[in-house]
Design an enzyme around this catalytic site. Structure first.
Site, PDB file in Angstrom:
ATOM      1  N   CYS A 266       5.330  -7.786   7.425  1.00 51.68           N
ATOM      2  CA  CYS A 266       6.314  -7.375   8.429  1.00 51.68           C
ATOM      3  C   CYS A 266       6.497  -8.517   9.412  1.00 51.68           C
ATOM      4  CB  CYS A 266       5.834  -6.129   9.176  1.00 51.68           C
ATOM      5  SG  CYS A 266       7.049  -5.514  10.374  1.00 51.68           S
TER       6      CYS A 266
ATOM      7  N   CYS B 240      -1.829   1.549   8.170  1.00 55.54           N
ATOM      8  CA  CYS B 240      -0.861   0.517   7.868  1.00 55.54           C
ATOM      9  C   CYS B 240      -1.454  -0.891   7.690  1.00 55.54           C
ATOM     10  CB  CYS B 240       0.103   0.538   9.058  1.00 55.54           C
ATOM     11  SG  CYS B 240       1.427  -0.613   9.000  1.00 55.54           S
TER      12      CYS B 240
ATOM     13  N   CYS C  62      -1.252  -4.094  14.879  1.00 55.22           N
ATOM     14  CA  CYS C  62      -0.990  -3.614  13.526  1.00 55.22           C
ATOM     15  C   CYS C  62      -1.459  -4.642  12.498  1.00 55.22           C
ATOM     16  CB  CYS C  62       0.512  -3.352  13.391  1.00 55.22           C
ATOM     17  SG  CYS C  62       1.055  -3.097  11.696  1.00 55.22           S
TER      18      CYS C  62
ATOM     19  N   CYS D 105       3.816  -6.824  15.828  1.00 56.02           N
ATOM     20  CA  CYS D 105       3.078  -5.962  16.768  1.00 56.02           C
ATOM     21  C   CYS D 105       1.588  -6.320  16.631  1.00 56.02           C
ATOM     22  CB  CYS D 105       3.298  -4.490  16.444  1.00 56.02           C
ATOM     23  SG  CYS D 105       5.044  -4.064  16.309  1.00 56.02           S
TER      24      CYS D 105
ATOM     25  N   CYS E 148       3.218   8.279   2.115  1.00 53.45           N
ATOM     26  CA  CYS E 148       3.587   7.261   3.090  1.00 53.45           C
ATOM     27  C   CYS E 148       3.866   5.979   2.305  1.00 53.45           C
ATOM     28  CB  CYS E 148       2.406   7.093   4.045  1.00 53.45           C
ATOM     29  SG  CYS E 148       2.608   5.777   5.231  1.00 53.45           S
TER      30      CYS E 148
ATOM     31  N   GLU F 217       0.817  -1.212   0.000  1.00 57.21           N
ATOM     32  CA  GLU F 217       0.000   0.000   0.000  1.00 57.21           C
ATOM     33  C   GLU F 217       0.852   1.263   0.000  1.00 57.21           C
ATOM     34  OE1 GLU F 217      -2.946  -2.231   3.180  1.00 57.21           O
ATOM     35  OE2 GLU F 217      -2.230  -0.218   3.602  1.00 57.21           O
TER      36      GLU F 217
HETATM   37  N1  SAH Z   1       7.407  -0.563  11.040  1.00 54.18           N
HETATM   38  C1  SAH Z   1       7.565   0.836  11.212  1.00 54.18           C
HETATM   39  C2  SAH Z   1       6.906   1.673  10.158  1.00 54.18           C
HETATM   40  C3  SAH Z   1       5.549   1.231   9.674  1.00 54.18           C
HETATM   41  S1  SAH Z   1       4.260   1.291  10.851  1.00 54.18           S
HETATM   42  C4  SAH Z   1       7.111   1.240  12.591  1.00 54.18           C
HETATM   43  O1  SAH Z   1       6.489   0.436  13.271  1.00 54.18           O
HETATM   44  O2  SAH Z   1       7.415   2.363  12.979  1.00 54.18           O
HETATM   45  C5  SAH Z   1       3.826   3.023  10.852  1.00 54.18           C
HETATM   46  C6  SAH Z   1       3.178   3.496  12.131  1.00 54.18           C
HETATM   47  O3  SAH Z   1       1.821   3.024  12.229  1.00 54.18           O
HETATM   48  C7  SAH Z   1       3.890   3.008  13.382  1.00 54.18           C
HETATM   49  O4  SAH Z   1       4.065   4.081  14.271  1.00 54.18           O
HETATM   50  C8  SAH Z   1       2.927   1.983  13.910  1.00 54.18           C
HETATM   51  O5  SAH Z   1       3.102   1.757  15.276  1.00 54.18           O
HETATM   52  C9  SAH Z   1       1.594   2.606  13.562  1.00 54.18           C
HETATM   53  N2  SAH Z   1       0.461   1.675  13.596  1.00 54.18           N
HETATM   54  C10 SAH Z   1       0.424   0.396  13.238  1.00 54.18           C
HETATM   55  N3  SAH Z   1      -0.814  -0.124  13.426  1.00 54.18           N
HETATM   56  C11 SAH Z   1      -1.579   0.884  13.888  1.00 54.18           C
HETATM   57  C12 SAH Z   1      -2.950   0.991  14.261  1.00 54.18           C
HETATM   58  N4  SAH Z   1      -3.767  -0.057  14.198  1.00 54.18           N
HETATM   59  N5  SAH Z   1      -3.400   2.190  14.714  1.00 54.18           N
HETATM   60  C13 SAH Z   1      -2.562   3.253  14.779  1.00 54.18           C
HETATM   61  N6  SAH Z   1      -1.260   3.215  14.442  1.00 54.18           N
HETATM   62  C14 SAH Z   1      -0.768   2.043  13.999  1.00 54.18           C
HETATM   63 FE1  SF4 Z   2       5.771  -4.008  11.595  1.00 53.35          FE
HETATM   64 FE2  SF4 Z   2       3.377  -2.978  12.030  1.00 53.35          FE
HETATM   65 FE3  SF4 Z   2       5.083  -3.328  14.076  1.00 53.35          FE
HETATM   66 FE4  SF4 Z   2       5.574  -1.408  12.226  1.00 53.35          FE
HETATM   67  S1  SF4 Z   2       3.851  -1.502  13.654  1.00 53.35           S
HETATM   68  S2  SF4 Z   2       7.018  -2.916  13.080  1.00 53.35           S
HETATM   69  S3  SF4 Z   2       4.753  -2.450  10.387  1.00 53.35           S
HETATM   70  S4  SF4 Z   2       4.175  -4.967  12.827  1.00 53.35           S
END
Ligand code: SAH
Ligand code: SF4
Length: 359
Positions: free
Chosen positions: A113, A337, A120, A117, A106, A93
């Site tokens: 990934c 994301c 996410c 997390c 973005c 995306e």
């Molecule tokens: N992997 C990197 C960059 C991609 S994620 C990272 O984690 O920083 C980009 C941002 O989106 C990160 O700050 C992540 O914590 C946030 N993010 C992921 N899932 C989310 C969600 N469900 N609601 C809000 N922010 C989210």
């Molecule tokens: Fe990966 Fe999502 Fe965690 Fe960023 S927030 S490191 S994209 S699992």
């Protein structure tokens, strides 16, 4: 399962690759076409100063890597989101956001990934493969072209799409260099976001270009962070904070902490207190970006309600921390994301406008 596209793609090709395609042509064609591709985000067919047959030859020899599956807009046209398919069927995306005075894209750095997390959508689906430099750069170019067509100018790039950029360091950094050198974006308009891969932050610190660093903190104590962001077990807060401090001392660039506010989980008074301490312990205080958690299919807890989000932000400010609440963009098109891809796979409903097949 990394695989290489069959031919150099348009934005994966080096100048030498383009020179090969242009063999026998006058030397100035190389600069002319290269700057058309990068500075003007042009399709070769748009380069009217170049003979038509040559334009077609370049387009054929250097195919695009991203094939549009869907393009959706929201926020009255101010947010555009693409779901792309890659040559091997992977999906990623890209989101373009227009603001007053700037347009930010973005980009994704990986298909999927591996960081896991739980909150996410990308993390929930697991890792497919790294993106190549060309696949990352092309996301910027395609968004830049769209911004241009909207009468705007692409000014900023954030590596906050799918994937962990510092787990795909070489391709990510090569894309940063290309965006700087060939697209002409300044380092202070490029932001790499990381979940906290400490060796990656250290490598960034040693690079010459001082990009902005966003660290997705989400918790300011190890117990909670171990839960929310599993990589914290490998790189706990003490080592992460040391790496952030060194980045700031050496680069003098802005560093932000990203904090997805999760109801009852990391939005308590105590969290605001600990986060303020962490932000202020750095040589230059970190800026805190608060993002109410976007709901995802695989995570039951909801985002912090708006009133508490404002209170939490005020609590940080009262402690002298520069904090802002990120305006959520494109929620109706699943612009967070990994969410559009999840929706496309049928795990959540989404309204999408089908696009012409294969750009
Ligand atoms: N992997 C990197 C960059 C991609 S994620 C990272 O984690 O920083 C980009 C941002 O989106 C990160 O700050 C992540 O914590 C946030 N993010 C992921 N899932 C989310 C969600 N469900 N609601 C809000 N922010 C989210
Ligand atoms: Fe990966 Fe999502 Fe965690 Fe960023 S927030 S490191 S994209 S699992």
């Amino acid at each position: 399962m990394t695989s290489t596209p069959p031919t150099p793609t348009r934005y994966g090709a080096s100048r030498a690759d383009l020179a090969t395609v242009l063999a026998g042509q006058p030397a100035y064609r190389l600069d002319q076409i290269w700057s058309g591709l990068y500075e003007h985000f042009a399709d070769p067919t748009e380069l009217t100063a170049v003979p038509k047959t040559l334009r077609a030859e370049v387009a054929d020899a250097l195919p695009l890597a991203l094939h549009g599956i869907t393009e959706s807009t929201s926020d009255g046209g101010e947010t555009v989101k693409w779901l792309w398919e890659l040559h091997d069927g992977m999906q990623v995306e890209t989101v373009l956001m227009h603001y007053a005075g700037r347009s930010t894209v973005c980009v994704s750095s990986q298909a999927g990934c591996a960081m896991g997390c739980g909150f996410c959508a990308t993390g929930q689906a697991g890792f497919d493969r790294h993106l190549t430099t060309g696949e990352i750069v092309e996301q910027v170019v395609r968004a830049g072209r769209r911004a241009r067509d909207d009468g705007r100018r692409l000014s900023n790039v954030v590596y906050m799409g799918m994937g962990e950029p510092l787990a795909n360091y070489d391709a990510t950094w090569a894309s940063v260099e290309r965006l700087h050198a060939d697209v002409g974006l300044s380092a202070r308009h490029l932001t790499v976001s990381t979940v906290g891969i400490v060796p990656g932050i250290r490598k960034l610190t040693a690079e010459t270009l001082p990009v902005n660093l966003a660290v997705s903190l989400h918790a300011a104590d190890d117990d909670l962070r171990d839960d929310l962001v599993p990589i914290n077990k490998r790189y706990p807060l003490s080592t992460l904070m040391d790496a952030c401090a060194d980045y700031l001392s050496i680069k003098g660039r802005r560093l932000s902490f990203e904090w997805a506010l999760i109801d009852g989980v990391n939005d308590r008074d105590r969290d605001a207190e600990l986060l303020s301490e962490r932000a202020r312990s750095l040589p230059l205080p970190a800026h805190v970006n608060l993002i109410p958690l976007n709901p995802t299919p695989g995570y039951a807890v909801r985002g912090t309600p708006a009133r508490r989000v404002r209170e939490f932000c005020d609590q940080l400010r009262h402690r002298g921390v520069n904090a802002t609440v990120r305006r959520t963009r494109g929620t109706e098109i699943d612009a967070a994301c990994g969410q559009l891809r999840a929706a496309h796979a049928g795990t959540a409903p989404v309204t999408i406008r089908p696009r012409a097949p294969r750009a």
